[in-house]
Design an enzyme around this catalytic site. Structure first.
Site, mmCIF file in Angstrom:
data_model
loop_
_atom_site.group_PDB
_atom_site.id
_atom_site.type_symbol
_atom_site.label_atom_id
_atom_site.label_comp_id
_atom_site.label_asym_id
_atom_site.label_seq_id
_atom_site.Cartn_x
_atom_site.Cartn_y
_atom_site.Cartn_z
ATOM 1 N N GLU A 127 9.516 114.504 -8.140
ATOM 2 C CA GLU A 127 8.632 113.564 -8.828
ATOM 3 C C GLU A 127 7.556 114.365 -9.543
ATOM 4 O O GLU A 127 6.752 115.043 -8.908
ATOM 5 C CB GLU A 127 7.944 112.616 -7.858
ATOM 6 C CG GLU A 127 8.766 111.402 -7.501
ATOM 7 C CD GLU A 127 9.469 111.607 -6.194
ATOM 8 O OE1 GLU A 127 8.775 111.878 -5.204
ATOM 9 O OE2 GLU A 127 10.705 111.523 -6.159
ATOM 10 N N ASP A 136 -3.595 106.498 -4.640
ATOM 11 C CA ASP A 136 -3.591 107.848 -4.092
ATOM 12 C C ASP A 136 -4.866 108.174 -3.342
ATOM 13 O O ASP A 136 -5.943 107.719 -3.696
ATOM 14 C CB ASP A 136 -3.396 108.864 -5.225
ATOM 15 C CG ASP A 136 -1.970 108.858 -5.735
ATOM 16 O OD1 ASP A 136 -1.071 109.157 -4.930
ATOM 17 O OD2 ASP A 136 -1.752 108.520 -6.913
#
Ligand SMILES: Cc1ncc(COP(=O)(O)O)c(C=O)c1O
Lengths: 393, 253
Positions: B45, B56
């Site tokens: 990724e 995140d």
């Protein structure tokens, strides 16, 4: 033109719920239930009673005689500054804490810029005996110290947001992350008409008490419900949304928004989103957004912590794009001068956010018989330090 | 066939790594990808950094901030990757947030991905309903797989909806958290892994968030097809630079 939110959460092309899957269960639960809960008689009764006995509503609609004389028009101030905790923010936090209880939540989180929403959230959490965590940008913690102290005294934990520009946008990111980490027991009380659907609509409905009252108050004073103009400052847009709500579909009422131009729209230090923004996605919502060509969100600037946000609520983006709203922006200097002017003419020290709305007179001339209602969204106690420094008082 | 679909058919557990493009150095994107493939990683990724990465935690957030400061942009990332398929054959996925993609133009973004040889996208804040209403046709036209997330709170009904809309794998977020925040898996996670396994979904599942060593990798892949590591790898890059990638991979499996 329709200015109400659609089934899918849009105002024109703006709005929606651009959220990570981690938030979906909570946001979906809220979406399915908010209108139903708000329509329940016991919810309404408790909301109305708290607004009356606890917040002190209705807030007065005050005819500002000397200000009117100075600008040769009829100026009314909607006195949200007289609410308990000193701003309009509490209308929304009362509504949302009752909503949180109905949804079975025990813990409350919030973001805050000026600290007004943080104080209003900490206040209702104390009132209801619920745990409260408020995220606030490190820079805002420094420039709004009295409100930080208030939140702590009310039993809230104030957590500094240390990332990015360390202001409202970053506090909002941190609050969203907290919600992702605590998906079961926590309700997120967003403080403005922003965020994923249904937040903009829910916050607008809780704040719509402002225009509901203006209607009957103006009827008493002027013999008509509709003013010629309603004016409000826009950070995320909650006091504005509440001030406009019942006039959105009344075409004869002009809708005026004042954003924070900071040091000037083209100075690189501004928060005038409608002038500088492009369509984009922030905090779960498609709206006008200050950003780079590459889609990175730009750090805004305003002397006023409550207007220091790079987006606007989706309703306002729609009002701007459709032309229903007239958008202006006031610089730091114009706002500060207007705040001092109100203080001298009417004996009212406004929040610096609200001073931006008052700066409309530097940009627009009204007719002598125009009735202009300005949302005085908050009081200036929290800003005394800033006023003193700015004017060397 | 799309490289992700092919990879899913291999008879082994998969290890996929996330890194933020432009971190720690602006121009080591290609090197990191090559080193990861050489270390036996199955899929990558590539993080397209965003100023406000909501899903995140601090580690990836910080790497994104630095990558942007270093000068990473969507255009530059595409430029860096333009010859990647001359040397790299494992599936490559771009993971980012929706706003940079929207500004680039969704159609143009997808076309560019196809041209480079990107196999799929993970856009956590592009929700299922919006994807289906507005963008699915564009993704399909460019043979890009859109990867959706599920969490322990996702209802069975919603999981089935996501399974139906997916055609690669399902990204199973290990616990209710942003990236990089939990250490170790407890009973609650194990129960969740087993619950999903027993649903017999048509798409394989790959677990991400909270995997940082051999133990968590082994736990995560017991019931599923594979695992994705993000924050722990970023931490490794921060502490050891980009020349020691195989050391990290060897510690995991
Ligand atoms: C007094 C006051 N007015 C206005 C605002 C701006 O928020 P909104 O645009 O949501 O009304 C704030 C925000 O903190 C505030 O404290």
């Amino acid at each position: 033109m329709n200015y109400n939110v659609t089934e899918k959460g849009y105002y024109g092309t703006f709005g929606g719920a651009y959220i990570p899957e981690m938030l979906y269960p909570n946001v979906e639960n809220l979406r399915k239930n908010y209108l139903k809960v708000m329509a329940e008689p016991d919810f309404k009764a408790e909301f109305d009673q708290l607004l009356k006995d606890y917040v002190g509503r209705p807030s007065p609609l005050y005819f500002a005689k000397r200000l009117s004389e100075k600008y040769n028009t009829k100026v009314y101030l909607k006195r949200e500054d007289l609410n308990h905790t000193g701003a309009h923010k509490v209308n929304n936090t009362i509504g949302q804490i009752l909503m949180a209880k109905k949804l079975g939540k025990q813990r409350i989180i919030a973001e805050t810029g000026a600290g007004q929403h943080g104080v209003a959230t900490a206040t209702v959490c104390a009132l209801m005996g619920m745990d409260c965590v408020v995220y606030m940008g490190e820079i805002d913690i420094a420039r709004q110290a009295p409100n930080v102290a208030r939140m702590k005294m009310l039993g809230a934990e104030v957590r500094p947001a240390l990332s990015g520009s360390k202001t409202l946008k970053d506090a909002t990111n941190e609050a969203i992350r907290d919600w992702i980490n605590n998906p079961v027991d926590t309700h997120y009380i967003i403080g403005s008409a922003i965020g994923p659907h249904p937040y903009p609509d829910m916050v607008t409905r809780f704040q719509s008490i402002i225009s509901e009252e203006i209607k009957w108050q103006l009827k008493e004073k002027e013999g008509r419900e509709n003013p010629d103009y309603v004016v409000a400052c826009i950070g995320g847009g909650s006091n504005a949304a509440g001030t406009y709500y019942h006039f959105l579909h009344e075409e004869e009422v002009g809708i005026i928004a004042v954003e924070a131009a900071g040091k000037g729209i083209n100075s690189g230090e501004s928060a005038a989103t409608s002038a500088l923004g492009k369509e984009g996605v922030i905090h779960g919502c498609k709206t006008l957004l200050m950003q780079t060509n590459d889609g990175q969100i730009t750090e805004p600037y305003s002397i006023s912590a409550g207007l220091d946000y790079p987006g606007v609520g989706p309703l306002h983006a729609h009002l701007y794009k459709s032309g229903r709203g007239e958008f202006y922006s006031a610089t730091d200097d114009e706002a500060m001068q207007s705040g001092l002017e109100l203080t001298k003419l009417e004996g009212i020290i406004p929040a610096i956010e609200s001073s931006h709305a008052l700066a409309i007179f530097k940009h627009k001339t009204f007719k002598p018989d125009d009735v202009v209602v300005i949302s005085l969204s908050g009081r200036g106690d929290k800003d005394l330090d800033n006023y003193i420094k700015y004017f060397n008082l | 066939m799309n490289r992700i679909n092919q990879k899913m058919q291999e008879d082994k557990k998969l290890l996929s790594l996330y890194f933020t493009a432009g971190y720690p150095e602006l121009n080591n994107t290609v090197k990191i990808i090559k080193d990861l493939e050489a270390s036996g990683i199955d899929m990558i990724e590539i993080g397209l950094p965003f100023s406000d990465p909501l899903a995140d935690g601090p580690t990836i957030q910080n790497s994104s901030t630095i990558a942007l400061k270093n000068g990473m942009t969507t255009k530059l990332l595409f430029e860096q990757l333009k010859d990647i398929r001359k040397t790299v054959s494992i599936p490559l996925i771009i993971m980012g947030y929706f706003n940079p993609m929207l500004q680039y133009g969704v159609e143009a973004f997808c076309a560019k991905c196809a041209e480079i040889g990107i196999d799929g996208l993970i856009m956590p804040d592009l929700p299922l309903a919006v994807y289906q209403d507005e963008y699915e046709a564009i993704f399909k036209k460019h043979n890009l797989k859109n990867i959706f997330l599920i969490t322990p709170q996702t209802s069975d009904e919603r999981i089935k909806e996501i399974d139906n809309a997916s055609d690669a794998f399902i990204y199973m977020v290990s616990s209710a958290s942003v990236t990089g925040s939990k250490t170790g898996f407890g009973q609650e996670q194990t129960d969740y892994f087993e619950r999903i396994a027993s649903m017999n979904l048509k798409n394989p599942q790959i677990i991400g968030f909270g995997i940082n060593n051999n133990e968590t990798y082994t736990q995560a892949t017991k019931e599923t097809k594979g695992a994705i590591i993000g924050s722990a790898f970023i931490k490794h890059l921060t502490e050891n630079g980009a020349d020691t990638i195989s050391d990290f991979v060897q510690k995991i499996r």
